[in-house]
Design a protein around this motif. Sequence first.
Motif, PDB file in Angstrom:
ATOM      1  N   GLY A   1      -8.113  -5.880   4.117  1.00  0.00           N
ATOM      2  CA  GLY A   1      -7.392  -7.246   4.445  1.00  0.00           C
ATOM      3  C   GLY A   1      -6.191  -6.505   4.940  1.00  0.00           C
ATOM      4  O   GLY A   1      -5.829  -5.451   4.570  1.00  0.00           O
ATOM      5  N   THR A   2      -5.498  -7.481   5.569  1.00  0.00           N
ATOM      6  CA  THR A   2      -4.081  -6.693   5.994  1.00  0.00           C
ATOM      7  C   THR A   2      -2.537  -6.183   5.103  1.00  0.00           C
ATOM      8  O   THR A   2      -2.129  -7.645   4.426  1.00  0.00           O
ATOM      9  N   PRO A   3      -1.673  -5.307   4.732  1.00  0.00           N
ATOM     10  CA  PRO A   3      -1.162  -5.705   3.595  1.00  0.00           C
ATOM     11  C   PRO A   3       0.146  -6.063   4.427  1.00  0.00           C
ATOM     12  O   PRO A   3      -0.096  -6.312   5.318  1.00  0.00           O
ATOM     13  N   GLU A   4       1.221  -6.401   3.460  1.00  0.00           N
ATOM     14  CA  GLU A   4       2.403  -6.474   4.078  1.00  0.00           C
ATOM     15  C   GLU A   4       3.485  -5.825   4.228  1.00  0.00           C
ATOM     16  O   GLU A   4       4.416  -5.470   5.157  1.00  0.00           O
ATOM     17  N   LYS A   5       2.884  -4.445   3.198  1.00  0.00           N
ATOM     18  CA  LYS A   5       3.830  -3.128   3.186  1.00  0.00           C
ATOM     19  C   LYS A   5       3.046  -1.891   3.199  1.00  0.00           C
ATOM     20  O   LYS A   5       1.914  -1.498   2.654  1.00  0.00           O
TER      21      LYS A   5
ATOM     22  N   TYR B   1      -8.928  16.943   6.342  1.00  0.00           N
ATOM     23  CA  TYR B   1      -8.394  15.878   5.552  1.00  0.00           C
ATOM     24  C   TYR B   1      -8.448  15.118   5.310  1.00  0.00           C
ATOM     25  O   TYR B   1      -9.382  13.806   5.962  1.00  0.00           O
ATOM     26  N   LEU B   2      -8.625  14.304   3.705  1.00  0.00           N
ATOM     27  CA  LEU B   2      -9.147  13.248   3.157  1.00  0.00           C
ATOM     28  C   LEU B   2      -7.853  12.185   4.010  1.00  0.00           C
ATOM     29  O   LEU B   2      -6.618  12.638   2.865  1.00  0.00           O
ATOM     30  N   TYR B   3      -8.005  11.348   4.304  1.00  0.00           N
ATOM     31  CA  TYR B   3      -6.911   9.753   4.111  1.00  0.00           C
ATOM     32  C   TYR B   3      -7.405   9.435   2.496  1.00  0.00           C
ATOM     33  O   TYR B   3      -8.434   8.838   2.875  1.00  0.00           O
ATOM     34  N   ARG B   4      -5.736   8.636   2.145  1.00  0.00           N
ATOM     35  CA  ARG B   4      -6.399   7.613   1.439  1.00  0.00           C
ATOM     36  C   ARG B   4      -5.297   6.974   0.866  1.00  0.00           C
ATOM     37  O   ARG B   4      -4.583   7.079   1.191  1.00  0.00           O
ATOM     38  N   ALA B   5      -5.619   5.175  -0.069  1.00  0.00           N
ATOM     39  CA  ALA B   5      -4.641   4.485   0.141  1.00  0.00           C
ATOM     40  C   ALA B   5      -5.003   4.090  -1.078  1.00  0.00           C
ATOM     41  O   ALA B   5      -6.129   3.869  -2.176  1.00  0.00           O
ATOM     42  N   VAL B   6      -3.408   4.606  -2.064  1.00  0.00           N
ATOM     43  CA  VAL B   6      -3.659   2.866  -3.339  1.00  0.00           C
ATOM     44  C   VAL B   6      -3.019   1.793  -3.062  1.00  0.00           C
ATOM     45  O   VAL B   6      -2.461   2.207  -2.012  1.00  0.00           O
TER      46      VAL B   6
ATOM     47  N   TRP C   1       1.209  -1.631  -0.342  1.00  0.00           N
ATOM     48  CA  TRP C   1       0.209  -0.126   0.118  1.00  0.00           C
ATOM     49  C   TRP C   1       0.797   1.196   0.151  1.00  0.00           C
ATOM     50  O   TRP C   1       2.140   1.149   0.630  1.00  0.00           O
ATOM     51  N   ARG C   2       0.478   2.110  -0.311  1.00  0.00           N
ATOM     52  CA  ARG C   2       1.000   3.656  -0.417  1.00  0.00           C
ATOM     53  C   ARG C   2      -0.013   4.705   0.502  1.00  0.00           C
ATOM     54  O   ARG C   2      -1.350   4.186  -0.168  1.00  0.00           O
ATOM     55  N   MET C   3       0.135   5.780   1.145  1.00  0.00           N
ATOM     56  CA  MET C   3      -1.158   5.723   2.060  1.00  0.00           C
ATOM     57  C   MET C   3      -0.333   7.497   2.059  1.00  0.00           C
ATOM     58  O   MET C   3       0.720   7.668   2.280  1.00  0.00           O
TER      59      MET C   3
END
Length: 235
Positions: free
Chosen positions: A130-134, A93-98, A78-80
């Motif tokens: 789900g839980t990311p690895e990174k 604040y808009l929290y985002r992840a790709v 993930w990138r957050m």
Amino acid sequence: MIDALRKIIKRMHYPLEVMLTCVCWYAAYPLSLRHVEEMIAECGVFVDQSTVSRRAIRLLPVLEKIFRKYKRPVGRSWRMDETYIKVKAVWKYLYRAVDKEGKTIDFLLTANRDRAAAKRFFDKAIAANGTPEKITMDKNGANKAAIDEINADMEIAMVVRQIKYLNNIMEQDHRGVKRITKPMLGFKSFQSAKSILAGIELIHMIRKGQLMMEGAGDLSFADQFYALAGKIRPI
């Protein structure tokens, strides 16, 4: 259709197809409400901009909720990051992840930018995807503290990388949202901001090919948007 959508449709004075068209335009393109009113009038239908606003606030979160049932799985790297959204002349604040392919993982609008807000975002994203690895992020200490708190309760900790250049994909992805919100000149309330942003993110995900619905690959993004409400786009 879920019950929430049925209730909205029941109270509409306009056909659902008309309102879906207005709401889709508003969430998909850098338009003001007045622009949408003028454009739909060119199609021979008069809808006041205040009506478009009210229906967008009601419809978009429901359609985004329906979309989540058909959302494609995302990657585990993930990138957050967070970006700024103006609400009643105050920055929120808009929290985002790709993921590393640029697919949207999740988003959350918050009033504050701190450890508690970051943790709420991570909890929401992990619960849904789900839980990311990174996780790659910038050097914001609050975000790192939130992940450290989550990692403390896990058997296998997530790898955290605070390397700014690796997060360029996230910075670029913000632009897809910001270019739509710019003509809106800020939101009048926190709740309306949450609702409209849900729709903007929804359209953004559809355009990325994240709708896993039968036949979606043969439809335009607009047709996929209408399909979420069980409708065919009017010609």
